[in-house]
Design a protein around this motif. Sequence first.
Motif, PDB file in Angstrom:
ATOM      1  N   HIS A  99       6.697   0.428 -34.947  1.00  0.00           N
ATOM      2  CA  HIS A  99       7.731   1.297 -34.359  1.00  0.00           C
ATOM      3  C   HIS A  99       7.508   1.469 -32.862  1.00  0.00           C
ATOM      4  O   HIS A  99       6.385   1.316 -32.370  1.00  0.00           O
ATOM      5  CB  HIS A  99       7.789   2.649 -35.083  1.00  0.00           C
ATOM      6  N   ASP A 264       0.756   4.423 -29.621  1.00  0.00           N
ATOM      7  CA  ASP A 264       1.380   4.657 -30.933  1.00  0.00           C
ATOM      8  C   ASP A 264       2.893   4.504 -30.787  1.00  0.00           C
ATOM      9  O   ASP A 264       3.549   5.416 -30.313  1.00  0.00           O
ATOM     10  CB  ASP A 264       1.004   6.057 -31.433  1.00  0.00           C
ATOM     11  N   ASP A 265       3.539   3.405 -31.090  1.00  0.00           N
ATOM     12  CA  ASP A 265       2.924   2.316 -31.803  1.00  0.00           C
ATOM     13  C   ASP A 265       3.194   1.003 -31.069  1.00  0.00           C
ATOM     14  O   ASP A 265       3.256  -0.056 -31.662  1.00  0.00           O
ATOM     15  CB  ASP A 265       3.492   2.305 -33.227  1.00  0.00           C
ATOM     16  N   GLU A 294      10.241   6.518 -36.382  1.00  0.00           N
ATOM     17  CA  GLU A 294       9.131   6.639 -37.330  1.00  0.00           C
ATOM     18  C   GLU A 294       8.475   8.005 -37.203  1.00  0.00           C
ATOM     19  O   GLU A 294       8.069   8.611 -38.197  1.00  0.00           O
ATOM     20  CB  GLU A 294       8.094   5.529 -37.089  1.00  0.00           C
ATOM     21  N   GLU A 295       8.395   8.483 -35.960  1.00  0.00           N
ATOM     22  CA  GLU A 295       7.675   9.737 -35.724  1.00  0.00           C
ATOM     23  C   GLU A 295       8.376  10.959 -36.325  1.00  0.00           C
ATOM     24  O   GLU A 295       7.790  12.033 -36.400  1.00  0.00           O
ATOM     25  CB  GLU A 295       7.448   9.948 -34.222  1.00  0.00           C
ATOM     26  N   ASP A 341       0.873   0.227 -37.756  1.00  0.00           N
ATOM     27  CA  ASP A 341       0.901   1.490 -37.025  1.00  0.00           C
ATOM     28  C   ASP A 341      -0.533   1.769 -36.596  1.00  0.00           C
ATOM     29  O   ASP A 341      -1.474   1.185 -37.134  1.00  0.00           O
ATOM     30  CB  ASP A 341       1.444   2.615 -37.911  1.00  0.00           C
ATOM     31  N   VAL A 342      -0.705   2.676 -35.654  1.00  0.00           N
ATOM     32  CA  VAL A 342      -2.053   2.923 -35.162  1.00  0.00           C
ATOM     33  C   VAL A 342      -2.915   3.603 -36.228  1.00  0.00           C
ATOM     34  O   VAL A 342      -2.411   4.334 -37.069  1.00  0.00           O
ATOM     35  CB  VAL A 342      -2.032   3.773 -33.874  1.00  0.00           C
TER      36      VAL A 342
HETATM   37 ZN   LIG Z   1       2.885   5.615 -35.314  1.00  0.00          ZN
END
Ligand SMILES: [Zn+2]
Length: 465
Positions: A99, A264-265, A294-295, A341-342
């Motif tokens: 993302h 991120d990310d 995403e967040e 993702d992180v």
């Molecule tokens: Zn993320």
Amino acid sequence: MERPCAWKKYTPQQVEELEGLCRGYKQFLSENKTERLCVKTGIKMAEEAGYVDLETVIAEGRTLKAGDKVYAANHGKDLMLVNLGTAPLEQGFNILGAHVDSPRLDLKQNPAFEAGDMAYLDTHYYGGVKSYHWVASPLALVGVICKKDGTTVDINIGDKADDPVFTISDLLIHLSSEQMAKPAKDAVDAEILDVIVGGRPVKFDEDDKDASKEPVKQMFLDILKEQYGVEEEDFLSAEIEVVPAGPARDMGLDRSMILGYGHDDRVCAYPSMLAQINVANVERTSITLIVDKEEIGSVGATGMTSRFFENTVAEIMTLAGEDSPLALRRALAHSRMLSSDVSAGFDPGYAGKFETKNAAFMGRGLCFNKYTGSRGKGGSNDADAEYVALIRDIMDKAGVDFQTCELGRVNAGGGGTIAYIMAKYGMNVIDSGVAVLSMHALWEVANKADIYEAYRGYKAFLERA
Ligand SMILES: [Zn+2]
């Protein structure tokens, strides 16, 4: 079963390659602080590599065949890159996903006000942020203002060397006895995350009854009108993000890390896009998917839960002559994905929050999380052991350093990704990504070796999965 530090194995030539990749990444991170900009740059990267807009292919009535490369964008906030392989599409795709939305402060729709002879813009935070991070730090305004006449004005103020910056003030320590006694979550009320944008009034006659009651705000609006041609009311249809000002930079005397906003990310998105465009002739079709929202739960027309991905796959399969609904279902079910993702990098200062046998260490390579979630794997996509075995084999054969990890100790907290959404199609998905320190803070830390191993791992996956 401790994994080695990836730096130990590098030849001088590999270090050079790593630095080249990270130079490109630092520039990407510095210049693309919103999801819109990431997608715009992603399209540019793809076009330079010979990718063609899917809309053009459809408009011209062309068909698609092995070796063709196309991209599709969605509302300017999602991007899908597709490199058609020689195998029938029905056999599935190798998919990379990440993302490009990052935690930030968004301007409210009616943001401007004046108080204490200063002009302010009011914000509403986006994603998981600690409010106290956002005060007393240089900030930039990046985004778009859409006008009623259909035109869009790009705003990007605070990142160029001679740009002004903005800030949110914090209470001086001398008057903070009450604030300092509060729990951290209450120390700075999210409602007072107001960005100072001006401190000088327009000239007015004290006796003029029609003079602006808010002369400092008026000055701000006058400059905005002069430089960008927008009115206060145009904020109603704007998406302006308040982000940390300044570029991503090398960190550490050995320059082994990168300090930047939005790892991120984007630290997974950038190497994914690069791997995609650097992999040429594939058997299984390769896809890289860059998504928004995403967040905040992958919702909306540009979040992973939208039908953008499925619709685009349907378009592509039809253009490639595999247009039955069943072929589409089969292709999705037979796909394999690295959902990136992180990961939470092990932080010695907070060692008690990690379980070290299953923690991600900075510099030990690409992370794989068989599962994420919280409170007993809740909400997690738990990848099949068979699929994890396949991934291990691919990484080992390509000499990619990787580590397996969880997000902290059992019951310490948790988090989700986009993996479970793609898993609904029945495809094999595993969470992967790059470890960072200070996740969701203004400036996050990533290790260059992990970024390099991520790129190598993504490439190996597209070529060999
Ligand atoms: Zn993320």
